[in-house]
Scaffold this active site. Structure first.
Site, short mmCIF file in Angstrom:
data_model
loop_
_atom_site.label_atom_id
_atom_site.label_comp_id
_atom_site.label_asym_id
_atom_site.label_seq_id
_atom_site.Cartn_x
_atom_site.Cartn_y
_atom_site.Cartn_z
N VAL A 11 25.93 -26.20 5.15
CA VAL A 11 26.35 -27.45 4.53
C VAL A 11 26.11 -27.31 3.04
O VAL A 11 25.27 -26.52 2.60
CB VAL A 11 25.60 -28.68 5.10
N SER A 12 26.86 -28.05 2.25
CA SER A 12 26.81 -27.88 0.80
C SER A 12 25.59 -28.49 0.15
O SER A 12 25.15 -28.03 -0.91
CB SER A 12 28.08 -28.45 0.16
N THR A 13 25.02 -29.54 0.74
CA THR A 13 23.87 -30.20 0.13
C THR A 13 22.79 -30.47 1.17
O THR A 13 23.07 -30.53 2.37
CB THR A 13 24.25 -31.55 -0.52
N GLN A 16 23.40 -33.43 3.66
CA GLN A 16 24.40 -33.37 4.71
C GLN A 16 23.75 -32.95 6.04
O GLN A 16 22.80 -32.19 6.07
CB GLN A 16 25.51 -32.39 4.34
#
Length: 194
Positions: A11-13, A16
């Site tokens: 996941v990007s962050t 998330q």
């Protein structure tokens, strides 16, 4: 296949939720990165590549979870395949074994290009949104990580007789090492100009 089933989730962050990506898929081990897929600088991906052995299967939700550009995507899959590891993409029904037929290779390139385009579109929309918010006076930017006083203290302690290390200073002030380096460089530039 007699090897382990190893999941890779990205996941990007940190905010998330990664649980939906391989939900319901039976796995022996899972590696989770909370980082952008725009480059290969992902510690858990590196750990996964070191961990897997011949006969293992790496399962990933979609190709864009492995990488957001065609070059990295092909390199990651080729590296895994060269170790005798197969890669399965659960939502797209793709399997890469290293002896893939021309159609599978074409699909990899096309889907990788779509992931790369999608990342560029996200960045473009984000830049447009920030520009509109700035024009409306509603965008303040990122909060400053350290106050000028904290920066001065870090610089003093780092340059002092004992020369405290970047890692310990970063931990104490609750920032990354990269942030400490950035502020020290800025502090040095300001002093040079005085």
């Amino acid at each position: 296949m007699t090897g382990e089933r190893v999941g890779y989730v990205r996941v990007s962050t940190a905010e998330q939720n990664e649980s939906r990506q391989l939900d319901g898929v039976e796995l022996d081990e899972v590696f989770v990165d909370k980082a952008s897929g725009r480059n290969r600088d992902r510690p858990k991906l590196d750990a996964l590549i070191k961990y897997v052995r011949k006969g293992d299967t790496v399962l990933v939700h979609s190709l864009d979870r492995l990488a957001r550009n065609v070059t990295d995507l092909q390199a990651i899959i080729a590296e895994l395949n060269s170790k005798g590891v197969r890669v399965e993409v659960t939502t797209q029904g793709l399997v890469f074994t290293g002896d893939d037929n021309p159609m599978t290779k074409l699909l990899l390139q096309m889907l990788g290009a779509v992931a790369e385009f999608e990342l560029a579109a996200i960045r473009e929309r984000q830049a447009e949104g920030i520009a509109k918010a700035k024009a409306a006076g509603k965008y303040a930017g990122r909060k400053v990580a350290l106050t000028p006083e904290q920066v001065a203290e870090i610089a003093r302690r780092h340059a002092g007789g004992a020369g405290e290390g970047i890692t310990s200073l970063a931990k104490e002030f609750g920032v990354s090492r990269q942030t400490v380096y950035k502020y020290l460089a800025e502090e040095s530039t300001v002093k040079d100009q005085q």
